[in-house]
Design a protein around this motif. Structure first.
Motif, mmCIF file in Angstrom:
data_model
loop_
_atom_site.group_PDB
_atom_site.id
_atom_site.type_symbol
_atom_site.label_atom_id
_atom_site.label_comp_id
_atom_site.label_asym_id
_atom_site.label_seq_id
_atom_site.Cartn_x
_atom_site.Cartn_y
_atom_site.Cartn_z
ATOM 1 N N PHE A 21 74.896 3.709 7.503
ATOM 2 C CA PHE A 21 74.733 2.350 6.991
ATOM 3 C C PHE A 21 74.020 1.410 7.957
ATOM 4 O O PHE A 21 73.539 0.368 7.548
ATOM 5 C CB PHE A 21 76.102 1.758 6.638
ATOM 6 N N ASN A 22 73.966 1.752 9.216
ATOM 7 C CA ASN A 22 73.398 0.831 10.205
ATOM 8 C C ASN A 22 71.890 0.935 10.345
ATOM 9 O O ASN A 22 71.254 0.108 10.978
ATOM 10 C CB ASN A 22 74.044 1.057 11.578
ATOM 11 N N GLY A 23 71.301 2.004 9.786
ATOM 12 C CA GLY A 23 69.854 2.158 9.886
ATOM 13 C C GLY A 23 69.128 1.069 9.126
ATOM 14 O O GLY A 23 69.599 0.594 8.088
ATOM 15 N N PHE A 24 67.981 0.662 9.627
ATOM 16 C CA PHE A 24 67.200 -0.393 8.972
ATOM 17 C C PHE A 24 66.704 0.080 7.623
ATOM 18 O O PHE A 24 66.257 1.218 7.459
ATOM 19 C CB PHE A 24 66.009 -0.777 9.841
ATOM 20 N N ILE A 168 66.836 9.387 -10.870
ATOM 21 C CA ILE A 168 65.740 8.774 -10.112
ATOM 22 C C ILE A 168 65.725 9.307 -8.685
ATOM 23 O O ILE A 168 64.664 9.655 -8.139
ATOM 24 C CB ILE A 168 65.867 7.243 -10.109
ATOM 25 N N VAL A 169 66.917 9.391 -8.061
ATOM 26 C CA VAL A 169 67.002 9.932 -6.697
ATOM 27 C C VAL A 169 66.462 11.355 -6.653
ATOM 28 O O VAL A 169 65.677 11.712 -5.768
ATOM 29 C CB VAL A 169 68.470 9.897 -6.196
ATOM 30 N N GLY A 170 66.874 12.183 -7.624
ATOM 31 C CA GLY A 170 66.414 13.567 -7.659
ATOM 32 C C GLY A 170 64.917 13.684 -7.834
ATOM 33 O O GLY A 170 64.260 14.517 -7.191
ATOM 34 N N LEU A 171 64.343 12.836 -8.688
ATOM 35 C CA LEU A 171 62.895 12.883 -8.922
ATOM 36 C C LEU A 171 62.111 12.459 -7.682
ATOM 37 O O LEU A 171 61.078 13.057 -7.351
ATOM 38 C CB LEU A 171 62.539 11.983 -10.107
ATOM 39 N N ILE A 172 62.580 11.421 -6.996
ATOM 40 C CA ILE A 172 61.873 10.971 -5.792
ATOM 41 C C ILE A 172 61.991 12.023 -4.692
ATOM 42 O O ILE A 172 61.015 12.299 -3.971
ATOM 43 C CB ILE A 172 62.413 9.612 -5.320
ATOM 44 N N ASP A 173 63.177 12.629 -4.544
ATOM 45 C CA ASP A 173 63.328 13.725 -3.576
ATOM 46 C C ASP A 173 62.352 14.846 -3.882
ATOM 47 O O ASP A 173 61.730 15.424 -2.978
ATOM 48 C CB ASP A 173 64.763 14.267 -3.610
ATOM 49 N N GLU A 174 62.213 15.153 -5.158
ATOM 50 C CA GLU A 174 61.284 16.206 -5.587
ATOM 51 C C GLU A 174 59.853 15.847 -5.225
ATOM 52 O O GLU A 174 59.084 16.695 -4.727
ATOM 53 C CB GLU A 174 61.436 16.402 -7.100
ATOM 54 N N VAL A 175 59.481 14.593 -5.478
ATOM 55 C CA VAL A 175 58.123 14.141 -5.143
ATOM 56 C C VAL A 175 57.882 14.239 -3.635
ATOM 57 O O VAL A 175 56.809 14.661 -3.187
ATOM 58 C CB VAL A 175 57.920 12.688 -5.634
ATOM 59 N N LEU A 176 58.869 13.847 -2.846
ATOM 60 C CA LEU A 176 58.728 13.890 -1.391
ATOM 61 C C LEU A 176 58.538 15.315 -0.887
ATOM 62 O O LEU A 176 57.795 15.552 0.084
ATOM 63 C CB LEU A 176 59.965 13.268 -0.730
ATOM 64 N N ILE A 177 59.186 16.281 -1.535
ATOM 65 C CA ILE A 177 59.087 17.678 -1.095
ATOM 66 C C ILE A 177 57.788 18.318 -1.568
ATOM 67 O O ILE A 177 57.064 18.945 -0.780
ATOM 68 C CB ILE A 177 60.300 18.483 -1.619
ATOM 69 N N THR A 178 57.478 18.149 -2.848
ATOM 70 C CA THR A 178 56.323 18.857 -3.423
ATOM 71 C C THR A 178 54.983 18.209 -3.097
ATOM 72 O O THR A 178 53.935 18.840 -3.268
ATOM 73 C CB THR A 178 56.476 18.960 -4.958
ATOM 74 N N ASN A 179 55.014 16.949 -2.648
ATOM 75 C CA ASN A 179 53.748 16.270 -2.346
ATOM 76 C C ASN A 179 53.678 15.822 -0.888
ATOM 77 O O ASN A 179 52.971 14.870 -0.559
ATOM 78 C CB ASN A 179 53.581 15.053 -3.262
ATOM 79 N N VAL A 180 54.407 16.520 -0.030
ATOM 80 C CA VAL A 180 54.507 16.105 1.369
ATOM 81 C C VAL A 180 53.144 16.044 2.056
ATOM 82 O O VAL A 180 52.911 15.198 2.926
ATOM 83 C CB VAL A 180 55.471 17.049 2.135
ATOM 84 N N SER A 190 58.133 4.323 2.061
ATOM 85 C CA SER A 190 58.668 3.493 0.980
ATOM 86 C C SER A 190 59.598 4.292 0.077
ATOM 87 O O SER A 190 60.674 3.811 -0.311
ATOM 88 C CB SER A 190 57.529 2.904 0.143
ATOM 89 N N LEU A 191 59.201 5.508 -0.265
ATOM 90 C CA LEU A 191 60.030 6.351 -1.120
ATOM 91 C C LEU A 191 61.337 6.718 -0.418
ATOM 92 O O LEU A 191 62.411 6.701 -1.033
ATOM 93 C CB LEU A 191 59.271 7.617 -1.517
ATOM 94 N N GLU A 192 61.255 7.055 0.858
ATOM 95 C CA GLU A 192 62.457 7.396 1.627
ATOM 96 C C GLU A 192 63.395 6.202 1.716
ATOM 97 O O GLU A 192 64.621 6.346 1.607
ATOM 98 C CB GLU A 192 62.071 7.884 3.024
ATOM 99 N N GLN A 193 62.843 5.028 1.930
ATOM 100 C CA GLN A 193 63.652 3.828 2.023
ATOM 101 C C GLN A 193 64.320 3.509 0.682
ATOM 102 O O GLN A 193 65.492 3.104 0.638
ATOM 103 C CB GLN A 193 62.782 2.641 2.455
ATOM 104 N N TYR A 194 63.593 3.711 -0.405
ATOM 105 C CA TYR A 194 64.161 3.413 -1.723
ATOM 106 C C TYR A 194 65.288 4.386 -2.065
ATOM 107 O O TYR A 194 66.348 3.966 -2.559
ATOM 108 C CB TYR A 194 63.075 3.460 -2.793
ATOM 109 N N VAL A 195 65.090 5.656 -1.800
ATOM 110 C CA VAL A 195 66.143 6.646 -2.033
ATOM 111 C C VAL A 195 67.362 6.321 -1.170
ATOM 112 O O VAL A 195 68.510 6.433 -1.619
ATOM 113 C CB VAL A 195 65.636 8.066 -1.736
ATOM 114 N N ASP A 196 67.120 5.907 0.055
ATOM 115 C CA ASP A 196 68.211 5.567 0.963
ATOM 116 C C ASP A 196 69.045 4.416 0.407
ATOM 117 O O ASP A 196 70.284 4.462 0.429
ATOM 118 C CB ASP A 196 67.635 5.197 2.335
ATOM 119 N N ILE A 197 68.388 3.396 -0.112
ATOM 120 C CA ILE A 197 69.127 2.250 -0.636
ATOM 121 C C ILE A 197 69.879 2.612 -1.910
ATOM 122 O O ILE A 197 70.985 2.106 -2.171
ATOM 123 C CB ILE A 197 68.184 1.039 -0.885
#
Length: 395
Positions: A21-24, A168-180, A190-197
């Protein structure tokens, strides 16, 4: 005290939770955690094939496919045809016809309607109204109606498909993996930050839940005490409102409680026309016309309210006068039998109540009320006092 000391000293148990929780997080920093509009904006950005994320129609197509997986046949959109379709020409609209996110592809004859709810629920048959609007505006399009909530709540309209933010979380995780390899550093961040929130505040994270439960069981006594001392924002807001009214020279406090603060101009204390409420009704003070500030978790607003009176004519006369002065007042066409709102001013929104600090809330309230007392308060006071100061003698 011993329980609190043990809790504070148990750094090993707390470090794992604090690390999560403390990460920016940029979405936390700008106060967009629970703002439905901001979530809808970001989802619209991801779904836009022309967006500068350079994902093309990848996220949009995968979103549609994921929703259709749970739709029984015959599906409104064919999964096989969708997989080979080019959705690059899809137009993404925000708040078009009051719809949170609307995706229109005229070439493929597809329309996707998304109603997004974070901390609220549907109302006034809005889902049915959106569906009827779409049937009239896009009669030949194949339509998919989506009801997006944190937990995949069931919609009241059977044509809407429930979808949770875990999807939504699952789809963004998928995008991050398959389009790295193709994502820019900025888009990836931005995607990592949004999934984190989303994992922190919107969806249930099993790992975080398990860790939190373990800490609670170990330090139940200390944590129960801490929870009891939690700041009650609504109570603090009402205390502040009460202090502001008491310190205002040309206003008199009538009554104050946790949910309401009521006051009047000093001149109305002796104005009989505005003191015609039976003593055993409403405020039990005799006041029949007061300014009322209502504060609850969803909003804080100021209203000029007329309550019950023992003479119907004053209600008719006040209502008629206020309707004739639309430049000042806002009244309904019908005279309400008991409680009648004559003027309304929003002081705090739900987003402010949920996300702003007490210091920010205090600054906003003081600023709004200072402008009110310097302007509308004086105008309303003078207009009504002049019109009704001799009302009793004229009856």
């Amino acid at each position: 005290r011993v329980a609190l000391e043990k809790f504070v000293l148990d750094s090993e148990a707390l470090s794992g939770l604090e690390a999560r929780f403390n990460g920016f997080n940029i979405f936390e920093a700008i106060g967009h955690v629970h703002a439905e509009i901001r979530h809808s904006n970001f989802l619209g950005f991801l779904m836009d094939p022309q967006g500068n994320h350079h994902l093309g129609d990848i996220f949009l197509k995968r979103f549609i496919q994921k929703v259709l997986e749970n739709v029984p046949s015959p599906r409104p959109i064919d999964l096989v045809k969708l997989s080979i379709s080019d959705l690059g020409g899809t137009l993404i609209l925000r708040e078009h016809k009051n719809i949170d996110v609307l995706a229109i592809n005229d070439h493929e004859n597809i329309a996707i309607v998304i109603e997004n709810k974070i901390n609220s629920s549907e109302h006034s048959n809005q889902l049915q109204r959106y569906r009827e609007t779409m049937d009239k505006s896009y009669p030949s399009h194949r339509k998919l109606f989506v009801y997006l909530t944190p937990n995949g709540d069931s919609p009241t309209d059977e044509f809407f498909e429930p979808v949770s933010y875990e999807t939504i979380v699952g789809l963004i995780d998928e995008v991050l993996i398959t389009n790295v390899g193709s994502l820019s550093t900025e888009v990836k961040y931005s995607l990592e930050q949004y999934v984190d929130i989303l994992r922190r505040h919107i969806v249930s994270d099993p790992e975080l839940t398990q860790l939190a439960r373990a800490i609670y069981q170990k330090h139940k006594q200390a944590l129960d005490f801490i929870f009891e001392q939690k700041i009650d924002t609504q109570y603090e807001v009402n205390s502040l409102l009460n202090d502001i009214i008491v310190s205002t020279e040309n206003a008199s406090l009538v009554r104050s409680s946790k949910g309401y603060v009521r006051f009047i101009p000093n001149e109305w204390n002796s104005l009989k026309a505005f003191n015609l409420c039976p003593d055993n009704e409403w405020l039990k003070t005799g006041n029949s016309l007061v300014f009322e500030i209502r504060s609850d978790p969803a909003f804080t607003k100021l209203t000029l309210m007329m309550g019950p009176t023992n003479q119907e004519q004053i209600r008719v006369d006040v209502h008629g006068f206020c309707q004739s002065r639309g430049d000042i007042f806002s009244t309904r066409a019908r005279i309400a039998p008991q409680y009648m709102s004559l003027y309304t001013l929003s002081l705090l929104s739900q987003e402010q109540m949920e996300n702003d600090s007490l210091e920010e809330i205090e600054m906003s309230l003081k600023s709004r009320l200072e402008r009110f007392f310097d302007s509308d308060f004086l105008t309303i006071r003078d207009a009504l006092t002049k019109e009704f100061e001799d009302w009793d003698n004229l009856q």
